[in-house]
Design a protein around this motif. Structure first.
Motif, PDB file in Angstrom:
ATOM      1  N   GLU A  10       0.718  -1.171   0.086  1.00 14.41           N
ATOM      2  CA  GLU A  10       0.170  -0.227  -0.032  1.00 14.41           C
ATOM      3  C   GLU A  10       0.869   1.125  -0.007  1.00 14.41           C
ATOM      4  O   GLU A  10       1.957   1.197   0.322  1.00 14.41           O
ATOM      5  CB  GLU A  10      -0.948   0.194   1.223  1.00 14.41           C
ATOM      6  N   THR A  11       0.308   2.420  -0.333  1.00  7.43           N
ATOM      7  CA  THR A  11       0.798   3.571  -0.239  1.00  7.43           C
ATOM      8  C   THR A  11      -0.246   4.635   0.257  1.00  7.43           C
ATOM      9  O   THR A  11      -1.288   4.324  -0.008  1.00  7.43           O
ATOM     10  CB  THR A  11       1.489   4.122  -1.638  1.00  7.43           C
ATOM     11  N   ARG A  12       0.218   5.590   0.867  1.00  5.60           N
ATOM     12  CA  ARG A  12      -0.543   6.535   1.618  1.00  5.60           C
ATOM     13  C   ARG A  12      -1.426   7.374   0.483  1.00  5.60           C
ATOM     14  O   ARG A  12      -0.694   7.668  -0.732  1.00  5.60           O
ATOM     15  CB  ARG A  12       0.079   7.524   2.131  1.00  5.60           C
ATOM     16  N   ASP A  13      -2.692   7.385   0.416  1.00  2.00           N
ATOM     17  CA  ASP A  13      -3.457   7.942  -0.548  1.00  2.00           C
ATOM     18  C   ASP A  13      -3.485   7.454  -2.155  1.00  2.00           C
ATOM     19  O   ASP A  13      -3.895   8.167  -2.957  1.00  2.00           O
ATOM     20  CB  ASP A  13      -3.063   9.549  -0.505  1.00  2.00           C
ATOM     21  N   GLY A  14      -3.007   6.357  -2.024  1.00  5.70           N
ATOM     22  CA  GLY A  14      -2.652   5.634  -3.425  1.00  5.70           C
ATOM     23  C   GLY A  14      -1.905   6.398  -4.327  1.00  5.70           C
ATOM     24  O   GLY A  14      -1.785   5.970  -5.633  1.00  5.70           O
ATOM     25  N   ASP A  15      -1.015   7.149  -3.850  1.00  2.00           N
ATOM     26  CA  ASP A  15      -0.154   7.736  -4.676  1.00  2.00           C
ATOM     27  C   ASP A  15       1.586   7.672  -4.491  1.00  2.00           C
ATOM     28  O   ASP A  15       2.014   8.188  -3.700  1.00  2.00           O
ATOM     29  CB  ASP A  15      -0.174   9.361  -4.518  1.00  2.00           C
ATOM     30  N   ALA A  64       4.105  10.444  -4.829  1.00  2.00           N
ATOM     31  CA  ALA A  64       4.074  11.399  -3.567  1.00  2.00           C
ATOM     32  C   ALA A  64       4.684  10.889  -2.355  1.00  2.00           C
ATOM     33  O   ALA A  64       5.465  11.176  -1.436  1.00  2.00           O
ATOM     34  CB  ALA A  64       2.625  11.905  -3.241  1.00  2.00           C
ATOM     35  N   THR A  65       4.372   9.559  -2.234  1.00  2.00           N
ATOM     36  CA  THR A  65       5.013   8.884  -0.870  1.00  2.00           C
ATOM     37  C   THR A  65       6.512   8.705  -1.051  1.00  2.00           C
ATOM     38  O   THR A  65       7.231   9.035  -0.270  1.00  2.00           O
ATOM     39  CB  THR A  65       4.474   7.469  -1.016  1.00  2.00           C
ATOM     40  N   GLU A  87       7.915  12.475  -0.609  1.00  3.56           N
ATOM     41  CA  GLU A  87       7.880  12.900   0.718  1.00  3.56           C
ATOM     42  C   GLU A  87       8.936  12.151   1.851  1.00  3.56           C
ATOM     43  O   GLU A  87       9.516  12.785   2.499  1.00  3.56           O
ATOM     44  CB  GLU A  87       6.557  12.887   1.237  1.00  3.56           C
TER      45      GLU A  87
END
Length: 140
Positions: A36-41, A44-45, A48
């Protein structure tokens, strides 16, 4: 020696693992990512977490200290080439652990492992040891 994909799959076997990545911290590009990635992006992960890694690695406050008794003759512990001054970072939230482990290489690569753990299921100490082992085995 295992490559990026094999190490990432191995990282996902850590209890509570939600996502894992190998990221180049100077550019913010993910060399590999799984889970998984935060917010599905994923971009961006990667960007950041790379920003956080870069801030820690470039700060003199986090640089390795000179060994006791060193310094008078100019003997500094600058580390080996390609070795980041910081070994790892741990960021905790109410629900997750975020581990960033710098990978030592023969060249100045600026690469780190990122592991995202669910706090209820994960064991931070075990995950940190596992990430250390994976970063030592990783073949770039």
């Amino acid at each position: 020696m295992p490559g990026i994909d094999e190490c990432l799959l191995d990282a996902m076997t850590v209890n509570g693992a939600r996502g894992a990545a190998v990221i180049e911290w100077t550019s913010g590009l993910a060399l590999g990512m799984v889970g998984e990635t935060r917010d599905g992006d994923p971009e961006a992960t990667a960007a950041e977490t790379a920003e956080l890694a870069r801030m820690a690695a470039e700060q003199s406050a986090f640089a390795a200290l000179e060994p006791r008794g060193a310094g008078e003759a100019g003997d500094h512990d600058g580390g080996a080439p390609g070795e980041a001054p910081v070994e790892d970072l741990i960021v905790t939230t109410r629900t997750c652990y975020h581990l960033l482990r710098f990978v030592d290489t023969a060249f100045d690569s600026g690469v780190f492992f990122y592991l995202w753990l669910d706090r209820r299921e994960g064991n931070l100490a075990m995950a940190r040891m596992r990430l250390r082992d994976l970063s030592q085995r990783l073949a770039l």
